[in-house]
Design a protein around this motif. Structure first.
Motif, PDB file in Angstrom:
ATOM      1  N   TYR A  47       1.134  -1.281   0.000  1.00 21.67           N
ATOM      2  CA  TYR A  47       0.011   0.079   0.105  1.00 21.67           C
ATOM      3  C   TYR A  47       0.891   1.232   0.052  1.00 21.67           C
ATOM      4  O   TYR A  47       0.757   2.134  -0.710  1.00 21.67           O
ATOM      5  CB  TYR A  47      -0.979  -0.020   1.205  1.00 21.67           C
ATOM      6  CG  TYR A  47      -2.073  -0.997   1.147  1.00 21.67           C
ATOM      7  CD1 TYR A  47      -2.948  -1.334   0.027  1.00 21.67           C
ATOM      8  CD2 TYR A  47      -2.371  -1.740   2.208  1.00 21.67           C
ATOM      9  CE1 TYR A  47      -3.644  -2.304   0.037  1.00 21.67           C
ATOM     10  CE2 TYR A  47      -3.291  -2.600   2.353  1.00 21.67           C
ATOM     11  CZ  TYR A  47      -4.090  -2.981   1.164  1.00 21.67           C
ATOM     12  OH  TYR A  47      -5.174  -3.787   1.188  1.00 21.67           O
ATOM     13  N   VAL A  73      -0.559   5.139  -1.155  1.00 22.51           N
ATOM     14  CA  VAL A  73      -1.774   5.103  -0.334  1.00 22.51           C
ATOM     15  C   VAL A  73      -1.680   5.853   0.787  1.00 22.51           C
ATOM     16  O   VAL A  73      -0.619   5.875   1.596  1.00 22.51           O
ATOM     17  CB  VAL A  73      -2.781   3.835  -0.027  1.00 22.51           C
ATOM     18  CG1 VAL A  73      -3.506   3.930   0.937  1.00 22.51           C
ATOM     19  CG2 VAL A  73      -2.760   3.218  -1.224  1.00 22.51           C
ATOM     20  N   VAL A 116      -3.863   3.211   4.852  1.00 25.20           N
ATOM     21  CA  VAL A 116      -3.327   2.024   5.070  1.00 25.20           C
ATOM     22  C   VAL A 116      -3.739   1.591   6.492  1.00 25.20           C
ATOM     23  O   VAL A 116      -3.855   0.373   6.530  1.00 25.20           O
ATOM     24  CB  VAL A 116      -1.740   2.225   5.108  1.00 25.20           C
ATOM     25  CG1 VAL A 116      -1.182   0.994   5.451  1.00 25.20           C
ATOM     26  CG2 VAL A 116      -1.470   2.667   3.647  1.00 25.20           C
TER      27      VAL A 116
END
Length: 349
Positions: free
Chosen positions: A302, A307, A312
């Motif tokens: 991630y 992200v 996350v």
């Protein structure tokens, strides 16, 4: 993945060779039972229960044997089913066993190709202190069928199988998980061995030296022929994902909703939490360590995908980003922001 798709993937019902259902129906019919009603209750109406190529849901077998045992009123109904079973009922697996060179090879073949009989229950072998412990693990949450299926397993392995060798031997012990029945002596009479109950596992204990005994119908050429057919049949069932791979998929899919718990994972895999813990220990890990590993791998993926840190933390099932920060630093030795910055520099070179 949607919730429905995920559930369809993880709660896929294991199947069983239909011939066992046919045997259960035959035993019930011999007692004058309305077998059409039994099959209807188990969802097996119109199914060819004599075909070696037909597979039915394992849970239908469980329902069928429970219903049959109830109406026949036979305390040892599982034994009654198994006592009339010939090796041929197992089709190619049965002939593979009969043509094996030794009893040990025959048992190894049963373990290797057990999915041909059913792909939900598990059989295993442990040899220690001169004894072979053949063990049975049922599928799903505890139910009456488990005792009945354990009886079938115990009679097949502890009585039927040893009769296949030139000089049969008796089991040295039979152990069942359930509570003791009113007539314990009846069990010892049919098994010709000491029988105990309230055991942590269902198992048959045989003298290990029986594994060296020659099988009377041993035939190298025919054994090779049946093994090719068994391999082909196993291939048609498709690959079986490992326990750890299935668990990692389960955990990864459920992290955001916070439902990746041991009990729910065990239920989805069709076993008790205690059994799952035992199998994970045998793999050298624990459920907590597996969840931790999935979170770590997902966190880096991630972060690499840019992200946000807060997102996350949510996707990994953490209540607060600060908890994720502490976990990530424990895994990697630096904060998520520092790891992302360092990883970005590496990939941009």
């Amino acid at each position: 993945m949607t919730s429905d798709a995920r559930n369809a993937d993880f709660t896929r019902q294991p199947t069983h060779n239909a011939r066992l259902a046919g045997r259960i129906v035959d035993v019930a019919a011999a007692s004058g039972v309305d077998t059409a009603a039994l099959c209807h209750a188990a969802g097996l109406s119109g199914v060819d229960l004599g075909s070696p190529d037909v597979r039915v849901p394992l849970t239908s077998i469980y329902t069928l044997v429970e219903q049959a045992a109830a109406v026949v009123s036979e305390p040892l109904f599982g034994v009654k089913v198994a006592s009339g079973v010939e090796a041929e009922i197992f089709d190619v697996l049965g002939f593979l066993v009969l043509t094996s060179p030794t009893f040990g090879v025959a048992m190894e073949r049963i373990l290797r190709y057990q999915r041909l009989w059913n792909d939900g229950e598990r059989y295993s072998l442990v040899i220690e202190a001169g004894h072979a412990h053949l063990r049975y693990e049922p599928f799903g949450a505890p139910r009456p069928a488990h005792r009945l299926m354990a009886e079938m397993f115990a009679f097949d392995v502890g009585v039927n199988a040893p009769r296949l060798v030139a000089e049969p031997v008796s089991a040295t012990a039979i152990r069942f998980r359930g509570e003791p029945p009113p007539d314990r002596a009846a069990y010892e009479a049919v098994f010709d061995a000491p029988v105990t109950f309230a055991s942590p596992i269902d198992e048959v204990v045989l003298p290990a030296d029986i594994f060296e005994r020659v099988m009377p119908l041993a035939n190298e050429a025919m054994h090779a022929y049946f093994q090719r057919h068994a391999d082909a049949a196993l291939a048609r069932l498709g690959p079986e994902a490992s326990l750890l791979a299935r668990l990692r998929t389960f955990v990864a899919d459920r992290l955001p909703e916070g439902s990746a718990a041991l009990t729910s994972a065990a239920a989805a895999l069709g076993m008790s939490a205690r059994t799952l813990q035992r199998r994970l220990r045998a793999e050298g890990t624990s459920f907590e360590d597996l969840v931790d590993g999935v979170r770590r791998a997902r966190a880096m993926a991630y972060l690499d995908a840019r992200v946000s840190i807060a997102e996350v933390a949510y996707l990994l099932g953490y209540a607060e980003p600060s908890v994720f920060h502490r976990a990530f630093k424990r895994w990697i030795g630096m904060s998520p922001e520092a790891w992302r910055a360092a990883n970005t520099r590496r990939t941009s070179r």
